[in-house]
Design a protein around this motif. Structure first.
Motif, PDB file in Angstrom:
ATOM      1  N   LEU A 118      40.000  34.400  38.335  1.00 13.19           N
ATOM      2  CA  LEU A 118      39.697  35.576  38.749  1.00 13.19           C
ATOM      3  C   LEU A 118      38.073  35.800  39.032  1.00 13.19           C
ATOM      4  O   LEU A 118      38.032  36.384  40.008  1.00 13.19           O
ATOM      5  CB  LEU A 118      40.252  36.367  37.573  1.00 13.19           C
ATOM      6  CG  LEU A 118      40.219  37.999  37.813  1.00 13.19           C
ATOM      7  CD1 LEU A 118      41.676  37.892  38.501  1.00 13.19           C
ATOM      8  CD2 LEU A 118      40.191  38.763  36.524  1.00 13.19           C
ATOM      9  N   LEU A 119      37.303  35.319  38.303  1.00 10.28           N
ATOM     10  CA  LEU A 119      35.865  35.152  38.509  1.00 10.28           C
ATOM     11  C   LEU A 119      35.605  34.442  39.938  1.00 10.28           C
ATOM     12  O   LEU A 119      34.758  35.033  40.687  1.00 10.28           O
ATOM     13  CB  LEU A 119      34.872  34.288  37.533  1.00 10.28           C
ATOM     14  CG  LEU A 119      34.920  35.326  36.167  1.00 10.28           C
ATOM     15  CD1 LEU A 119      34.251  34.473  35.237  1.00 10.28           C
ATOM     16  CD2 LEU A 119      34.348  36.453  36.482  1.00 10.28           C
ATOM     17  N   ILE A 120      36.188  33.310  40.130  1.00  9.33           N
ATOM     18  CA  ILE A 120      36.195  32.723  41.447  1.00  9.33           C
ATOM     19  C   ILE A 120      36.465  33.447  42.338  1.00  9.33           C
ATOM     20  O   ILE A 120      35.839  33.627  43.698  1.00  9.33           O
ATOM     21  CB  ILE A 120      36.963  31.337  41.567  1.00  9.33           C
ATOM     22  CG1 ILE A 120      36.461  30.210  40.478  1.00  9.33           C
ATOM     23  CG2 ILE A 120      37.028  30.777  42.807  1.00  9.33           C
ATOM     24  CD1 ILE A 120      37.356  28.949  40.300  1.00  9.33           C
ATOM     25  N   GLN A 121      37.594  34.367  42.495  1.00  5.31           N
ATOM     26  CA  GLN A 121      38.138  35.218  43.507  1.00  5.31           C
ATOM     27  C   GLN A 121      37.352  36.490  43.530  1.00  5.31           C
ATOM     28  O   GLN A 121      36.845  36.768  44.823  1.00  5.31           O
ATOM     29  CB  GLN A 121      39.462  35.609  43.139  1.00  5.31           C
ATOM     30  CG  GLN A 121      40.527  34.701  43.294  1.00  5.31           C
ATOM     31  CD  GLN A 121      41.781  35.347  42.939  1.00  5.31           C
ATOM     32  OE1 GLN A 121      42.327  36.227  43.557  1.00  5.31           O
ATOM     33  NE2 GLN A 121      42.614  34.533  41.877  1.00  5.31           N
ATOM     34  N   PHE A 179      38.931  36.605  53.043  1.00  3.80           N
ATOM     35  CA  PHE A 179      38.231  36.342  51.964  1.00  3.80           C
ATOM     36  C   PHE A 179      39.143  36.294  50.639  1.00  3.80           C
ATOM     37  O   PHE A 179      39.050  35.406  49.697  1.00  3.80           O
ATOM     38  CB  PHE A 179      36.884  37.333  51.138  1.00  3.80           C
ATOM     39  CG  PHE A 179      36.069  37.671  52.301  1.00  3.80           C
ATOM     40  CD1 PHE A 179      35.829  36.614  53.067  1.00  3.80           C
ATOM     41  CD2 PHE A 179      35.449  38.881  52.501  1.00  3.80           C
ATOM     42  CE1 PHE A 179      34.857  36.478  54.122  1.00  3.80           C
ATOM     43  CE2 PHE A 179      34.221  39.001  53.345  1.00  3.80           C
ATOM     44  CZ  PHE A 179      34.036  37.812  54.400  1.00  3.80           C
ATOM     45  N   ALA A 180      40.180  37.163  50.153  1.00  5.44           N
ATOM     46  CA  ALA A 180      41.057  37.192  49.550  1.00  5.44           C
ATOM     47  C   ALA A 180      42.066  35.946  49.359  1.00  5.44           C
ATOM     48  O   ALA A 180      42.246  35.251  48.339  1.00  5.44           O
ATOM     49  CB  ALA A 180      41.908  38.302  49.567  1.00  5.44           C
ATOM     50  N   ALA A 195      34.821  37.046  47.055  1.00  2.49           N
ATOM     51  CA  ALA A 195      34.934  38.506  47.886  1.00  2.49           C
ATOM     52  C   ALA A 195      33.390  38.979  48.038  1.00  2.49           C
ATOM     53  O   ALA A 195      32.978  39.399  48.727  1.00  2.49           O
ATOM     54  CB  ALA A 195      35.812  39.304  47.020  1.00  2.49           C
ATOM     55  N   ALA A 196      32.734  38.972  46.774  1.00  2.00           N
ATOM     56  CA  ALA A 196      31.229  39.525  46.930  1.00  2.00           C
ATOM     57  C   ALA A 196      30.410  38.551  47.818  1.00  2.00           C
ATOM     58  O   ALA A 196      29.851  39.224  48.611  1.00  2.00           O
ATOM     59  CB  ALA A 196      30.925  39.366  45.366  1.00  2.00           C
ATOM     60  N   ALA A 197      30.658  37.156  47.885  1.00  3.33           N
ATOM     61  CA  ALA A 197      29.572  36.483  48.576  1.00  3.33           C
ATOM     62  C   ALA A 197      29.949  36.841  49.908  1.00  3.33           C
ATOM     63  O   ALA A 197      29.250  36.695  50.942  1.00  3.33           O
ATOM     64  CB  ALA A 197      29.838  34.953  48.256  1.00  3.33           C
ATOM     65  N   GLY A 198      31.359  36.778  50.477  1.00  2.00           N
ATOM     66  CA  GLY A 198      31.895  37.281  51.755  1.00  2.00           C
ATOM     67  C   GLY A 198      31.338  38.563  52.289  1.00  2.00           C
ATOM     68  O   GLY A 198      30.706  38.625  53.319  1.00  2.00           O
ATOM     69  N   GLN A 199      31.475  39.637  51.419  1.00  2.00           N
ATOM     70  CA  GLN A 199      30.775  40.793  51.910  1.00  2.00           C
ATOM     71  C   GLN A 199      29.529  40.507  52.298  1.00  2.00           C
ATOM     72  O   GLN A 199      28.872  41.390  52.880  1.00  2.00           O
ATOM     73  CB  GLN A 199      31.259  41.909  50.593  1.00  2.00           C
ATOM     74  CG  GLN A 199      31.125  43.143  50.997  1.00  2.00           C
ATOM     75  CD  GLN A 199      31.222  44.226  49.911  1.00  2.00           C
ATOM     76  OE1 GLN A 199      31.455  43.993  48.751  1.00  2.00           O
ATOM     77  NE2 GLN A 199      30.886  45.414  50.134  1.00  2.00           N
ATOM     78  N   GLN A 200      28.773  39.984  51.106  1.00  2.00           N
ATOM     79  CA  GLN A 200      27.270  40.010  51.226  1.00  2.00           C
ATOM     80  C   GLN A 200      26.709  39.282  52.477  1.00  2.00           C
ATOM     81  O   GLN A 200      25.934  39.639  53.296  1.00  2.00           O
ATOM     82  CB  GLN A 200      26.698  39.213  50.159  1.00  2.00           C
ATOM     83  CG  GLN A 200      25.229  39.145  50.026  1.00  2.00           C
ATOM     84  CD  GLN A 200      24.468  40.470  49.526  1.00  2.00           C
ATOM     85  OE1 GLN A 200      25.301  41.411  49.166  1.00  2.00           O
ATOM     86  NE2 GLN A 200      23.310  40.803  50.267  1.00  2.00           N
ATOM     87  N   PHE A 201      27.361  38.032  52.870  1.00  2.00           N
ATOM     88  CA  PHE A 201      26.808  37.226  53.684  1.00  2.00           C
ATOM     89  C   PHE A 201      27.391  37.324  55.177  1.00  2.00           C
ATOM     90  O   PHE A 201      27.152  36.908  56.047  1.00  2.00           O
ATOM     91  CB  PHE A 201      27.034  35.519  53.484  1.00  2.00           C
ATOM     92  CG  PHE A 201      25.916  35.428  51.850  1.00  2.00           C
ATOM     93  CD1 PHE A 201      24.688  35.574  52.252  1.00  2.00           C
ATOM     94  CD2 PHE A 201      26.552  35.184  50.881  1.00  2.00           C
ATOM     95  CE1 PHE A 201      23.723  35.486  51.184  1.00  2.00           C
ATOM     96  CE2 PHE A 201      25.680  35.053  49.910  1.00  2.00           C
ATOM     97  CZ  PHE A 201      24.608  35.076  49.773  1.00  2.00           C
TER      98      PHE A 201
END
Ligand SMILES: Nc1nc2c(ncn2[C@@H]2O[C@H](COP(=O)(O)OP(=O)(O)O)[C@@H](O)[C@H]2O)c(=O)[nH]1
Ligand SMILES: [Mg+2]
Length: 398
Positions: free
Chosen positions: A338-341, A373-374, A345-351
């Protein structure tokens, strides 16, 4: 005592060939290089209309090491070989048998090289057309060359074994130990025809036996007709696809994916159930909906744990005493996934950012980077899960 090798020759309308082949083989048998081998010939004839068996019976008077089996019914190449092998290994007490065509396609002079390979420790030896020194006739038409070369490549790809270069060769030497462990799996119903050859070799390779290839130049027959028909291609394809599907269904990765997919269904359905069952309440941020979500995730985790234990890893099933601690590990692993997902998602949104990519036709769904990302997150999470299951939770027993 000398070791014994029997050259098995299935025949169907080969009288002209067998008449010449028997003396040619005897000449090779006299080679000093193989003087520590006691050699014989076993012809398995299916009551050929041209009375091949009569020619053999006639030759038997001159050659004491020539044996003959006559089948009343035509039982195909595989049927003839299975009968011949049983006779050679059980009645004639052979240590090694050869598979050999009557039509001179297989160079008898190569026999000493096969036996030398066995003396050096090979369990099975293949006469190979597709290694250095081997070959197929130059005058073969494109169609035939293509079929043979591409056929071999397809077999290797589907069976994912690239160590064997000539899967379909009919020139082989097989030791008793390979025969003992393999022949029971080849019922002559399914393997009556030429699929017998691929099936036999595949079983041998799977069982971990040492298979060695010796090069030879395939020579076209000059007498009689080939019995290779179009059903050979169909049967071969069906065989290798069937084997592949069986292997896939038995693989851990496949079962793991199925269990995970089922877990996703369990999660969705139990979510609905909890939403229906739970009473209405609201304690600060923990709403009924959030609680139902958490419970449904845990229900899926329990389902995944149970089915992976009894199915995916049935060969490493946990002992009852291990279950509590392993179940905690399993929950931690799921949390990691879950943390990996979330991280992806967070890294994708950020970068990279969230933006639309394209619209799926028919469904009219807009695919954006968030969905990508999902999907990436789920796949990486699955890798993580499978890695943790195989290395920590269901560790292979040594
Ligand atoms: N006893 C028996 N021998 C067969 C049968 N089919 C083929 N053979 C033999 O198996 C060997 C190889 O067959 P062949 O027609 O040359 O196949 P190809 O070399 O692949 O074209 C030959 O010695 C044939 O006589 C069969 O149904 N029964
Ligand atoms: Mg032939």
């Amino acid at each position: 005592m000398k070791k014994k090798a029997i050259v098995i020759i299935p025949t169907y309308n080969e009288r002209e060939n067998i008449r010449r082949l028997v003396p040619a083989l005897q000449e090779v048998f006299a080679d000093k290089m193989i003087s520590d081998w006691d050699l014989g010939i076993l012809v398995v004839d299916d009551t050929s209309p041209d009375k091949t068996y009569e020619v053999v019976a006639d030759l038997q008077r001159k050659h004491k090491n020539l044996y003959l089996l006559v089948n009343k019914k035509k039982s195909g190449l595989g049927g003839a070989y299975l009968k011949g092998m049983a006779h050679a290994f059980i009645e004639l007490k052979a240590d090694v048998i050869f598979e050999f065509d009557a039509d001179f396609s297989h160079d008898p002079k190569k026999i000493p090289q096969f036996l030398a390979a066995i003396d050096r420790g090979a369990d099975m030896v293949l006469g190979s057309r597709y290694i250095r020194g081997g070959g197929i006739p130059k005058n073969w038409g494109f169609h035939r060359k293509f079929l043979s070369v591409v056929g071999n490549i397809i077999i290797a790809v589907v069976l994912t074994n690239f160590k064997i270069r000539d899967w379909t060769t009919g020139y082989r030497a097989i030791t008793r130990k390979v025969y003992d462990s393999v022949h029971r799996h080849l019922d002559s119903e399914r393997f009556s025809g030429y699929t017998f050859q691929i099936g036999f070799l595949h079983r041998t390779v799977q069982a971990g036996y040492k298979v060695v290839e010796v090069p030879f130049m395939f020579v076209d027959r000059t007498h009689g007709k080939s019995k290779l028909g179009p059903e050979y291609i169909k049967n071969t394809l069906m065989y290798i696809i069937k084997v592949r599907i069986e292997q896939l269904l038995q693989s851990k990765v496949f079962k793991f994916v199925m269990v995970g997919g089922f877990g996703a269904l369990v999660q969705l359905m139990s979510l609905q159930l909890y939403r229906f069952l739970l009473p209405e309440f609201q304690i600060s941020i923990l709403t009924k909906y959030l609680l139902a979500t958490l419970l449904s995730i845990e229900t899926a985790i329990v389902s995944n744990f149970i089915f992976n234990n009894i199915w995916t890893f049935s060969d490493r099933k946990l002992k009852p005493a291990q279950i509590p601690s392993k179940f905690v590990q399993f929950n931690l692993t799921s949390m990691g996934s879950l943390l990996i997902q979330l991280a992806i998602a967070a890294a994708g949104q950020q970068f990279i950012g969230i933006f639309d990519l394209f619209t799926l036709p028919i469904l009219n769904v807009v695919v954006d980077t968030g969905m990508v990302f999902a999907v990436v997150g789920i796949l990486v999470g699955m890798f993580w899960n499978f890695f943790a299951y195989t290395t920590f939770i269901w560790k292979k027993k040594k």
